[in-house]
Design an enzyme around this catalytic site. Structure first.
Site, mmCIF file in Angstrom:
data_model
loop_
_atom_site.group_PDB
_atom_site.id
_atom_site.type_symbol
_atom_site.label_atom_id
_atom_site.label_comp_id
_atom_site.label_asym_id
_atom_site.label_seq_id
_atom_site.Cartn_x
_atom_site.Cartn_y
_atom_site.Cartn_z
ATOM 1 N N GLU A 78 -55.775 -6.713 -12.033
ATOM 2 C CA GLU A 78 -56.036 -5.107 -12.027
ATOM 3 C C GLU A 78 -57.139 -4.551 -13.010
ATOM 4 O O GLU A 78 -56.621 -5.011 -14.082
ATOM 5 C CB GLU A 78 -54.645 -4.279 -12.120
ATOM 6 C CG GLU A 78 -53.753 -4.441 -10.943
ATOM 7 C CD GLU A 78 -52.628 -3.613 -11.278
ATOM 8 O OE1 GLU A 78 -52.558 -2.988 -12.174
ATOM 9 O OE2 GLU A 78 -51.553 -3.693 -10.406
ATOM 10 N N ASP A 127 -50.609 7.114 -18.163
ATOM 11 C CA ASP A 127 -50.636 5.933 -19.144
ATOM 12 C C ASP A 127 -50.188 6.401 -20.397
ATOM 13 O O ASP A 127 -50.318 7.537 -21.075
ATOM 14 C CB ASP A 127 -52.155 5.589 -19.286
ATOM 15 C CG ASP A 127 -52.726 4.984 -17.859
ATOM 16 O OD1 ASP A 127 -51.957 3.854 -17.415
ATOM 17 O OD2 ASP A 127 -53.714 5.324 -17.432
#
Length: 271
Positions: free
Chosen positions: A49, A60
């Site tokens: 990824e 995040d």
């Protein structure tokens, strides 16, 4: 059969979960990405990824936020990400590559443009964190038309009523975000992960990969006993933050410990 389908079929035949590794594209610089991605493959990663750096990475945690800042500070652009992907594809023709990020850089020039360029670069799938499936009337269809898998996210709050919407039009694999929060947080309990994976597997033939909060071999091994894939990101990104342009060696070695853990889990299941 697509590269993603072939990879998950192979790891399933081997009786193990696929190792899915995440790094932020352009971290520490676009020029450093080749050796880092090669190190992931050398360490045993099955799927890569590649995060698309963004100014407001709301899903995040601190590690990946810092990685985004490093990549953006190095001038990383969407064009750089596509070039990194294309170069990776030339070096690794059979390893699936997934772009993961936020809608803004994906749709800025139009979803059709992005989907076509991703396909041209050899990208196999795209995870868009901030477009709910109910609102995915443009990017998802553009990706499917270009032959790129729209990979969907499920969370602990994805109940039976909403799951069909998440799965509608999804392909590649289902990414289970095992904690309701940001990346790098403490991992959810094993029992809750096992229950969620079983529920999703009953609803779809797509492989189910589990991520968020998986920071080391022990956690990977435990999840690898039940999931089709295990996603590790923040722990690898931390290594890149620590070692910078010299990160390839530490990244390879750490990835190898994760790969070995998933093979141990497979041996335990077979015993």
């Amino acid at each position: 059969m697509t590269r993603l389908a072939e990879t998950f079929a192979r790891t399933r035949a081997e009786g193990r979960a696929a190792l899915v590794t995440f790094v932020t594209g352009g971290d520490p610089t676009p020029g450093d990405m080749g050796p880092i991605l090669d190190a992931l493959v050398a360490g045993g990663a099955d799927v890569i990824e590649l995060g698309m750096p963004f100014t407001d990475p709301m899903a995040d945690g601190p590690a990946i936020q810092r990685a985004n800042l490093r990549a953006l500070g190095a001038g990383t652009t969407t064009a750089d990400l596509l070039a990194i992907a294309a170069a990776f594809r030339q070096r690794h023709p059979s390893v699936p590559l997934v772009l993961m990020g936020y809608a803004n850089p994906m749709v800025r020039r139009g979803p059709e443009w992005f989907a076509a360029e991703a396909a041209k670069a050899g990208v196999d799938g795209v995870i868009c964190v901030d477009i709910p499936p109910e609102q995915d009337g443009a990017l998802g269809p553009a990706l499917r038309a270009a032959g790129v898998a729209p990979i969907r996210l499920a969370t602990p709050t994805t109940d039976a009523a909403r799951l069909p919407a998440v799965l509608e039009g999804a392909s590649g694999f289902l990414y289970y975000v095992s904690v309701a929060g940001i990346t790098g947080m403490q991992q959810a309990g094993q029992a809750s992960i096992e229950a969620a994976v079983a529920r999703f597997k009953a609803a779809t033939d797509l492989p189910v990969a589990v991520g968020f909060g998986v920071r080391g071999p022990e956690q990977a091994e435990a999840i690898g006993r039940v999931a089709d894939g295990v996603v590790v990101g923040s722990a690898i990104v931390d290594l890149i933050g620590e070692h910078g342009a010299a990160a390839a060696g530490p990244v390879r070695d750490f990835t190898a410990t994760l790969s070995a853990a998933l093979r141990r889990a497979a041996q335990e299941k077979a015993a």
